[in-house]
Write a protein that holds these residues in place. Structure first.
Motif, PDB file in Angstrom:
ATOM      1  N   ILE A   1       0.764  -0.979  -0.228  1.00  0.00           N
ATOM      2  CA  ILE A   1      -0.157   0.049   0.006  1.00  0.00           C
ATOM      3  C   ILE A   1       0.904   1.194  -0.089  1.00  0.00           C
TER       4      ILE A   1
ATOM      5  N   ASP B   1       1.618   2.443  -3.348  1.00  0.00           N
ATOM      6  CA  ASP B   1       0.689   2.974  -4.491  1.00  0.00           C
ATOM      7  C   ASP B   1       0.960   4.217  -4.738  1.00  0.00           C
TER       8      ASP B   1
ATOM      9  N   TRP C   1      -3.833  -1.294  -7.086  1.00  0.00           N
ATOM     10  CA  TRP C   1      -5.341  -0.669  -6.952  1.00  0.00           C
ATOM     11  C   TRP C   1      -5.682   0.149  -7.765  1.00  0.00           C
TER      12      TRP C   1
END
Length: 394
Positions: free
Chosen positions: A116, A119, A169
Motif C-alpha cells: 500500500i 501505491d 489498486w
C-alpha cells in the motif's frame, strides 16, 4: 431531483481518442451531493501524472466533463459532498519488481501494508498533487487489477504469453466533505487520514465510512469491482421557508434599488401646439412625477411602496430646446413621490419666422430631460402653424 451528464471519450496525450471509451457520468442530488464516475487514462510513471496534474486539478489523469477540466472541477467541487469513484488507473510505483509485488501479496496483511505504501495514489495524495481534500478508506483488500477474466478461482494474470501487468489498486472510491468538518473513518482509516478540526456543527461527522471492500467472485472482467457504504448527513431544506426567504431577499433588493435609482415620469408622452399664429404665444404645462414603484409583484402580492425613495434632480438639455420654445424651469429637483410643473411656451413670432425661412407649416423638436443617476427622458414637441400664417410668410 437527480440529473446527470455524460462527457465525450477522454483524449490521449496526442489529442486522439483513447483506446477505449472513458466517460464520466455525474449525478447531482438537490444541489448538495455529487457522484462522479471516472475512468482515467493510464500513465507510465508518476512523473507523467505530475505533468498532467499541473493547475491543481483533482486528478491530473482525468478528463473534464466538458473537455475543460478546470471549469468542470469548479462545478463538481461546489457541492457539499462529493463522491468520486471508478477505475482511476493508479498503479504501483516504478522500480518495484513484479516478483516482489507477488511476494508481498502472498505475505498476508503485513505484505499488503508494505505494498500500500508503494501505491501511486497514496503517494500522490500525501504529496498534495492529486485529490486534495479527498479521503479514502483503508485498503483492506488486495489489488483489484489485473485478473484473468472468466477464470475461477480468480487469480492475477501472470501468464508469460500475455503482457505482464503489475497488480495494482486501480479501482477506488474517494469522497470530499465540507471544509471544517470532522472526518470519521472508524477502523477503515486511510494511511494518513489527518482529520481537520471541526468547526461546522451542522455537518459534524457528515460522512462516515461503514464499508470499503472488493467484491470478489465477479470474474467477467480483468478488474475486481469495489464498493463503499457511507452514512452521510445532509441538510433538509424547507422548501416553503426557502421561497419565503427568497421573496424577502428580492423585496429588500428591490427596495434598495428604489432608494438608489431615481425614477422620473413626464405627464405627457408628447406635446403639441396647434393653430399657431403670429404674436399669439401659447403655453402648455408639463408635470414631472418622481415615482415610487409598486412592489406588489414581489412582496407577497401586497401593493407596497419602497420607503426612503430619493428626490430626483433633473436638467433639460439646452441643446435640445429650439429657439421657438421657452421652458421654465430648465432644471430642479422633484421631491420623492411628488411632482413639479414645467411651463412650456411656444414663441409664435419665432415660429412663424422659421416658417418663412424653412417653407414648412410644421415644426418639431425632441426635448431631452437628464435625470441625475436615473433613466433620461425624451419628449417630442410639435407646433402646427395656421395656414394663413404660412401664406403670409410666403
Amino acid at each position: 431531483n437527480l440529473s446527470s451528464s455524460l462527457s465525450s471519450p477522454i483524449l490521449s496525450k496526442e489529442g486522439l481518442p483513447g483506446e477505449k471509451d472513458k466517460a464520466q457520468p455525474r449525478g447531482v442530488f438537490g444541489n448538495l451531493l455529487a457522484f462522479q464516475g471516472a475512468v482515467s487514462a493510464s500513465v507510465d510513471s508518476t512523473g507523467d501524472r505530475e505533468e498532467k496534474a499541473e493547475g491543481g486539478s483533482v486528478d491530473g489523469a482525468s478528463s473534464g466533463l466538458n473537455g475543460n477540466l478546470e471549469e468542470d472541477m469548479q462545478c463538481v467541487l461546489d457541492h457539499d459532498l462529493v463522491f468520486w469513484m471508478g477505475d482511476l488507473n493508479y498503479r504501483i510505483v516504478e522500480g518495484v519488481e513484479l516478483d516482489e509485488v507477488y511476494q508481498l501479496i502472498n505475505s498476508g496483511d503485513d505484505g499488503l501494508e508494505k505494498l500500500i505504501e508503494l501505491d501511486q495514489l497514496n503517494q500522490e495524495r500525501s504529496a498534495g498533487r492529486s485529490f486534495r481534500g479527498f479521503h479514502e478508506g483503508r485498503l483492506r483488500f488486495g489489488p483489484t487489477y489485473k485478473y484473468i477474466p472468466g477464470e475461477k478461482p480468480q487469480r492475477y494474470d501472470n501468464r508469460p504469453e500475455k503482457k505482464m501487468r503489475c497488480p495494482s489498486w486501480c479501482d477506488r472510491v474517494l469522497w470530499r466533505q465540507p471544509p471544517g468538518t470532522m472526518v470519521s473513518y472508524d477502523q477503515f482509516a486511510s494511511v494518513d487520514p489527518r482529520p481537520v478540526r471541526e468547526t461546522n456543527e451542522a455537518f459534524r461527522e457528515s460522512v462516515q465510512l461503514l464499508q470499503y471492500r472488493a467484491v470478489m467472485g465477479l470474474a467477467i472482467s480483468d478488474h475486481v469491482p469495489v464498493n463503499a457504504v457511507f452514512d452521510a448527513k445532509v441538510r433538509k431544506i424547507d422548501q416553503q421557508r426557502r421561497l419565503e426567504v427568497c421573496r424577502e431577499i428580492i423585496s429588500e433588493r428591490a427596495r434598495s434599488e428604489c432608494r438608489t435609482i431615481p425614477l422620473l415620469r413626464p405627464s405627457e408622452r408628447a406635446m403639441w401646439f396647434s393653430d399657431v399664429r403670429y404674436e399669439q404665444d401659447q403655453q402648455r404645462s408639463l408635470m414631472l412625477h418622481a415615482e415610487i414603484p409598486s412592489l406588489a409583484a414581489i412582496v407577497g402580492g401586497r401593493d407596497q411602496a419602497a420607503d426612503g425613495a430619493p428626490d430626483v434632480p433633473f436638467r433639460i438639455s439646452s441643446n435640445s430646446v429650439p429657439a421657438w420654445l421657452r421652458l421654465s424651469p430648465m432644471e430642479g429637483v422633484v421631491p420623492a413621490g411628488g411632482s413639479l410643473t414645467i411651463t412650456v411656451e411656444c414663441l409664435s413670432s419665432v415660429a412663424v419666422g422659421n416658417v418663412s425661412r424653412l417653407g414648412a407649416d410644421i415644426l418639431s423638436a425632441m426635448l431631452v430631460i437628464f435625470v441625475d443617476g436615473g433613466e433620461d427622458r425624451v419628449l417630442p414637441v410639435t407646433a402646427f402653424l395656421a395656414k394663413q400664417e404660412v401664406y403670409a410668410a410666403l
